[in-house]
Design an enzyme around this catalytic site. Structure first.
Site, PDB file in Angstrom:
ATOM      1  N   LYS A  82       0.839  -1.200   0.000  1.00 52.83           N
ATOM      2  CA  LYS A  82       0.000   0.000   0.000  1.00 52.83           C
ATOM      3  C   LYS A  82       0.882   1.263   0.000  1.00 52.83           C
ATOM      4  CE  LYS A  82      -1.700   2.375   3.284  1.00 52.83           C
ATOM      5  NZ  LYS A  82      -2.276   2.832   4.546  1.00 52.83           N
TER       6      LYS A  82
ATOM      7  N   ASP B 256      -6.533   0.883   0.692  1.00 47.47           N
ATOM      8  CA  ASP B 256      -6.530   1.117   2.133  1.00 47.47           C
ATOM      9  C   ASP B 256      -7.887   0.692   2.689  1.00 47.47           C
ATOM     10  OD1 ASP B 256      -8.340   3.063   1.464  1.00 47.47           O
ATOM     11  OD2 ASP B 256      -7.405   4.635   2.653  1.00 47.47           O
TER      12      ASP B 256
END
Ligand code: SF4
Length: 220
Positions: free
Chosen positions: A121, A139
């Site tokens: 991420k 996320d």
């Protein structure tokens, strides 16, 4: 799961709702962005920005973070959740930046993910926001919204969510969609209280319909 066509229609609606969505983590360069993303795990961007306003005044380079005792860095980010682990991760990141990349943030996914404390991420956010490479970081907001809308299944893991979204959305729109899904999740389809009654996607949203039916049962 909904069709690709329906998913793209929904994403168009979200595009209309948040045309100017962008990264809300304040930063001046790729290094500051990387630190900010590390700090943002399980924490709001607003709080991260509050802390980094003074943090980035004091620490400008990887060497700066390693020049102080761990306890001093912990004190400087104490108001952020998981500050103990995050302080250690920041120092590990800085050490590996100096060791492998001469103190500079590398510009490829593989190199970024080779850094201590940097996962997929974080690498995706840095690649897209700092270096302009299309990426779709998943996320908590992106994952929740994609599942509620039926673009992905509830049992999909983060990697599967990313795969599905990137197979549906044209590559050149990955970064924009990433920010728009975050804004949609942060300001509209909130985790605890999604604004279903005023949502333009309610008719096609399975989660919204479920909540709508439950609210009718409660009121009858
Ligand atoms: Fe989220 Fe509710 Fe809109 Fe569905 S209807 S996308 S759950 S706000």
């Amino acid at each position: 799961m909904i069709s690709k066509k329906k998913a793209l229609e929904m994403l168009d609606v979200i595009d209309d709702m948040f045309p100017d969505a962008e990264c809300e983590l304040r930063h001046e360069n790729p290094f500051e962005l990387t630190i900010a993303v590390l700090l943002s795990a399980q924490c709001t961007d607003k709080l991260v920005n509050k802390v980094t306003a003074s943090l980035f005044e004091k620490y400008k380079t990887p060497e700066d973070y390693l020049a102080v005792e761990l306890e001093e860095l912990q004190d400087d980010i104490r108001s952020i959740g998981l500050y103990r682990n995050k302080s250690k991760n920041i120092r590990k990141l800085c050490a590996s930046l100096l060791e492998k990349f001469d103190g500079k943030v590398p510009e490829t996914h593989a190199e970024l993910e080779s850094l201590a404390g940097v996962g997929r991420k974080t690498a995706n956010v840095v690649m897209s926001v700092a270096f302009g490479e299309p990426s779709l970081a998943v996320d908590t907001h992106v994952e929740r919204v994609s599942k509620r809308l039926g673009i992905c299944r509830y049992k999909d893991n983060v990697r599967e969510v990313e795969r599905k979204l990137t197979s549906i959305i044209p590559r050149e729109q990955w970064t924009k969609s990433h920010h728009q899904l975050i804004f949609f999740g942060r300001y509209h389809c909130l985790a605890k209280k999604p604004k279903c009654s005023e949502c333009p996607l309610l008719q096609d949203c399975r989660e919204g319909q479920k909540r709508y039916r439950a609210s009718l049962r409660e009121s009858s």
